[in-house]
Design a protein around this motif. Structure first.
Motif, PDB file in Angstrom:
ATOM      1  N   PHE A   1      42.431  29.718  37.528  1.00  0.00           N
ATOM      2  CA  PHE A   1      43.366  28.728  38.059  1.00  0.00           C
ATOM      3  C   PHE A   1      43.258  28.548  39.565  1.00  0.00           C
ATOM      4  CE2 PHE A   1      45.491  32.653  39.011  1.00  0.00           C
ATOM      5  CZ  PHE A   1      46.245  32.391  40.153  1.00  0.00           C
ATOM      6  N   LYS A   2      42.705  29.521  40.287  1.00  0.00           N
ATOM      7  CA  LYS A   2      42.776  29.512  41.748  1.00  0.00           C
ATOM      8  C   LYS A   2      42.015  28.365  42.397  1.00  0.00           C
ATOM      9  CE  LYS A   2      44.278  34.148  42.715  1.00  0.00           C
ATOM     10  NZ  LYS A   2      44.141  35.340  43.569  1.00  0.00           N
ATOM     11  N   VAL A   3      41.166  27.712  41.637  1.00  0.00           N
ATOM     12  CA  VAL A   3      40.476  26.550  42.179  1.00  0.00           C
ATOM     13  C   VAL A   3      41.475  25.460  42.564  1.00  0.00           C
ATOM     14  CG1 VAL A   3      40.076  25.323  40.011  1.00  0.00           C
ATOM     15  CG2 VAL A   3      38.404  25.133  41.854  1.00  0.00           C
ATOM     16  N   ARG A   4      42.612  25.434  41.894  1.00  0.00           N
ATOM     17  CA  ARG A   4      43.645  24.428  42.185  1.00  0.00           C
ATOM     18  C   ARG A   4      44.177  24.591  43.610  1.00  0.00           C
ATOM     19  NH1 ARG A   4      45.798  22.116  37.461  1.00  0.00           N
ATOM     20  NH2 ARG A   4      44.915  22.983  35.547  1.00  0.00           N
ATOM     21  N   GLY A   5      44.581  25.809  43.938  1.00  0.00           N
ATOM     22  CA  GLY A   5      45.112  26.062  45.270  1.00  0.00           C
ATOM     23  C   GLY A   5      44.060  25.944  46.351  1.00  0.00           C
ATOM     24  N   ALA A   6      42.832  26.350  46.039  1.00  0.00           N
ATOM     25  CA  ALA A   6      41.756  26.285  47.028  1.00  0.00           C
ATOM     26  C   ALA A   6      41.436  24.839  47.397  1.00  0.00           C
ATOM     27  CB  ALA A   6      40.512  26.988  46.484  1.00  0.00           C
TER      28      ALA A   6
ATOM     29  N   GLY B   1      39.259  33.425  44.061  1.00  0.00           N
ATOM     30  CA  GLY B   1      39.365  34.643  43.640  1.00  0.00           C
ATOM     31  C   GLY B   1      39.538  34.304  42.714  1.00  0.00           C
ATOM     32  N   ASN B   2      38.174  34.485  41.176  1.00  0.00           N
ATOM     33  CA  ASN B   2      38.881  33.483  41.438  1.00  0.00           C
ATOM     34  C   ASN B   2      39.035  32.861  42.712  1.00  0.00           C
ATOM     35  OD1 ASN B   2      37.957  35.492  42.027  1.00  0.00           O
ATOM     36  ND2 ASN B   2      38.611  36.137  40.033  1.00  0.00           N
ATOM     37  N   HIS B   3      40.003  33.253  43.733  1.00  0.00           N
ATOM     38  CA  HIS B   3      40.219  32.564  44.982  1.00  0.00           C
ATOM     39  C   HIS B   3      38.914  32.528  45.750  1.00  0.00           C
ATOM     40  CE1 HIS B   3      42.182  30.997  48.472  1.00  0.00           C
ATOM     41  NE2 HIS B   3      41.653  31.954  49.194  1.00  0.00           N
ATOM     42  N   ALA B   4      38.171  33.641  45.802  1.00  0.00           N
ATOM     43  CA  ALA B   4      36.915  33.667  46.539  1.00  0.00           C
ATOM     44  C   ALA B   4      35.949  32.632  45.981  1.00  0.00           C
ATOM     45  CB  ALA B   4      36.295  35.065  46.460  1.00  0.00           C
ATOM     46  N   GLN B   5      35.759  32.633  44.668  1.00  0.00           N
ATOM     47  CA  GLN B   5      34.855  31.670  44.043  1.00  0.00           C
ATOM     48  C   GLN B   5      35.383  30.248  44.222  1.00  0.00           C
ATOM     49  OE1 GLN B   5      33.776  32.939  39.964  1.00  0.00           O
ATOM     50  NE2 GLN B   5      34.811  34.851  40.506  1.00  0.00           N
ATOM     51  N   ALA B   6      36.710  30.099  44.112  1.00  0.00           N
ATOM     52  CA  ALA B   6      37.316  28.775  44.214  1.00  0.00           C
ATOM     53  C   ALA B   6      37.112  28.173  45.599  1.00  0.00           C
ATOM     54  CB  ALA B   6      38.812  28.865  43.910  1.00  0.00           C
ATOM     55  N   VAL B   7      37.355  28.986  46.649  1.00  0.00           N
ATOM     56  CA  VAL B   7      37.157  28.484  48.005  1.00  0.00           C
ATOM     57  C   VAL B   7      35.687  28.155  48.237  1.00  0.00           C
ATOM     58  CG1 VAL B   7      37.244  29.087  50.460  1.00  0.00           C
ATOM     59  CG2 VAL B   7      39.173  29.627  48.984  1.00  0.00           C
ATOM     60  N   ALA B   8      34.796  29.023  47.743  1.00  0.00           N
ATOM     61  CA  ALA B   8      33.376  28.762  47.912  1.00  0.00           C
ATOM     62  C   ALA B   8      32.975  27.454  47.231  1.00  0.00           C
ATOM     63  CB  ALA B   8      32.563  29.927  47.340  1.00  0.00           C
TER      64      ALA B   8
ATOM     65  N   HIS C   1      44.492  30.983  52.616  1.00  0.00           N
ATOM     66  CA  HIS C   1      45.110  32.158  51.999  1.00  0.00           C
ATOM     67  C   HIS C   1      45.144  32.015  50.480  1.00  0.00           C
ATOM     68  CE1 HIS C   1      47.785  35.528  51.303  1.00  0.00           C
ATOM     69  NE2 HIS C   1      47.603  35.878  52.578  1.00  0.00           N
ATOM     70  N   PRO C   2      44.856  33.112  49.760  1.00  0.00           N
ATOM     71  CA  PRO C   2      44.808  33.008  48.293  1.00  0.00           C
ATOM     72  C   PRO C   2      46.146  32.783  47.619  1.00  0.00           C
ATOM     73  CG  PRO C   2      44.505  35.275  48.991  1.00  0.00           C
ATOM     74  CD  PRO C   2      44.450  34.438  50.228  1.00  0.00           C
ATOM     75  N   TYR C   3      47.269  33.068  48.325  1.00  0.00           N
ATOM     76  CA  TYR C   3      48.564  32.867  47.665  1.00  0.00           C
ATOM     77  C   TYR C   3      49.727  32.628  48.616  1.00  0.00           C
ATOM     78  CZ  TYR C   3      48.746  37.929  48.642  1.00  0.00           C
ATOM     79  OH  TYR C   3      48.685  39.157  49.238  1.00  0.00           O
ATOM     80  N   ASP C   4      49.695  33.133  49.836  1.00  0.00           N
ATOM     81  CA  ASP C   4      50.895  33.123  50.673  1.00  0.00           C
ATOM     82  C   ASP C   4      50.903  31.966  51.676  1.00  0.00           C
ATOM     83  OD1 ASP C   4      53.376  34.121  51.257  1.00  0.00           O
ATOM     84  OD2 ASP C   4      52.670  35.709  52.600  1.00  0.00           O
ATOM     85  N   HIS C   5      50.806  30.758  51.159  1.00  0.00           N
ATOM     86  CA  HIS C   5      50.868  29.551  51.989  1.00  0.00           C
ATOM     87  C   HIS C   5      51.344  28.396  51.100  1.00  0.00           C
ATOM     88  CE1 HIS C   5      49.710  26.147  54.493  1.00  0.00           C
ATOM     89  NE2 HIS C   5      49.579  26.985  55.504  1.00  0.00           N
ATOM     90  N   PRO C   6      52.195  27.503  51.624  1.00  0.00           N
ATOM     91  CA  PRO C   6      52.702  26.402  50.792  1.00  0.00           C
ATOM     92  C   PRO C   6      51.611  25.545  50.163  1.00  0.00           C
ATOM     93  CG  PRO C   6      53.976  26.556  52.809  1.00  0.00           C
ATOM     94  CD  PRO C   6      52.834  27.517  52.965  1.00  0.00           C
TER      95      PRO C   6
END
Length: 375
Positions: free
Chosen positions: A80-85, A97-104, A164-169
């Motif tokens: 799911f983290k691709v959404r936030g990234a 990370g997820n977020h790492a992969q998503a941001v990349a 940030h992977p989670y702590d940002h609006p």
């Protein structure tokens, strides 16, 4: 990321706007159902299962639950983290990370260089996938303090903007889009096939969601989901949101912190649910402390997580990572949660949305996991 003067309120309206922004870059992942898992959830636990718990000696709960699984394990990069990234990067472009992969992946798609901070104990498959999307991986220690020190150094050396992977609006709003899709998809499913719902409405169509449960690590997904469902629907119905954590080595920091009224800033756990080893962020804590948004957070054991992974493979024929199994484990094994459903739903039961957060695992990792549990 966007600075405070550009921060958006975390509301249903802004989650809808976030969805419009990221929709071209993400998949609308499917929502699946499973009669076998409905039956298992609606069957009382055995008295032996309650031994050693606060519910020992009590009559096991008899909830009635029908599940709707939002399969973010089929999302781009398998989580799911691709959404936030994507939302975070697009917001930076908008305002400046997820977020790492998503941001990349997001950075690669938008032709932006990305430096990814990853704990050195990350799964090799996640490290290689991140590199494969073009991210430059920089390793750190496993604690939040160690990671933040490496982040600061990388920013000083590269001039990069922190996503940030989670702590940002921006991230929370992006993650909340999974809940938005889930609700619309479930409404469509029960309208077309009423029998998927636990009960029918006056119009003869199936009723929609009664509750949603998501994994909770840093809290971006859970707080975004809770914010989307915060207000009652047009018919006055309230959809409740629950969080789910592993209990191993204190990984249930959100549950304990919310109970104590104070956020726990550090977690040192090697739970198999590696995506949930992070402490809950400040933004998530502020949202989930509001009882009108969150109905509570529950935790489960390592063996219960493994049991659910096995059930999902065998009964649904799909693969999820340990972190994604935690919410379903709560529904099947946490007696307090099950009593809430029984008490509040009565004979009607609840339609429960479960967000399978990701599927980033390997055959080798799963073999090792289950070899350990059987030895």
């Amino acid at each position: 990321m966007t600075d405070k003067q550009h921060w958006l309120p975390i509301t249903q309206e802004n989650i809808q706007k976030a969805h419009s922004l990221v929709k071209p870059y993400i998949y609308e992942t499917p929502v699946l159902t499973c009669k076998t898992l409905n039956s298992l959830a609606s069957t009382p636990q055995t008295p032996d299962a309650l031994k050693g718990t606060p519910f020992e000696g009590q009559q096991p709960a008899r909830p009635k639950i029908n599940f709707f699984f939002k399969c973010e394990n089929f999302q781009r990069i398998g989580a799911f983290k691709v959404r936030g990234a994507f939302h975070s990067i697009l917001r930076v472009i908008q305002t400046k990370g997820n977020h790492a992969q998503a941001v990349a992946l997001a950075a690669s798609t938008l032709s932006i260089p990305a430096y990814i901070i990853m704990p050195s104990i990350s799964l090799p498959s996640k490290i290689e996938a991140t590199k494969g999307y073009g991210g430059k991986v920089i390793f750190s220690g496993s604690t939040s303090d160690e990671r933040e020190a490496v982040v600061r150094k990388a920013q000083e050396e590269t001039g990069a903007i922190l996503i940030h992977p989670y702590d940002h609006p921006d991230t929370v709003l992006g993650q909340g889009t999974a809940g938005l899709e889930l609700e619309a998809q479930v409404n469509k499913l029960v309208s077309e096939t009423p029998g998927l719902s636990v009960r029918l409405g006056k119009d003869g169509k199936g009723c929609g969601l009664d509750a949603v449960i998501t994994p909770l690590g840093g809290g971006g997904l859970n707080s975004g989901t809770a914010s989307f469902f915060a207000e009652p629907r047009e018919n006055g119905k309230k959809i409740y949101v629950f969080g789910a954590e592993p209990s191993f080595q204190g990984a249930d920091d959100a549950r304990r912190g919310l109970k104590a009224g104070e956020r726990i800033p550090a977690v040192k756990s090697l739970t198999i649910a590696d995506g949930l080893r992070t402490p809950m962020g400040e933004i998530a804590f502020s949202i989930l402390s509001d009882s009108s948004k969150s109905r509570g957070v529950f935790s489960v054991t390592e063996e219960q997580i493994k049991s659910v992974m096995k059930l999902v493979v065998e009964r649904m024929k799909i693969v999820i990572e340990p972190s994604a199994a935690v919410p379903l484990a709560v529904c099947l094994f946490d007696e307090e949660f099950r009593q809430i459903v029984e008490r509040e739903a009565g004979e009607d039961g609840w339609n429960v949305g479960v967000i399978f957060s990701g599927g980033n695992t390997t055959i080798e990792a799963m073999s090792q996991l289950f070899a350990t549990s059987s030895s």
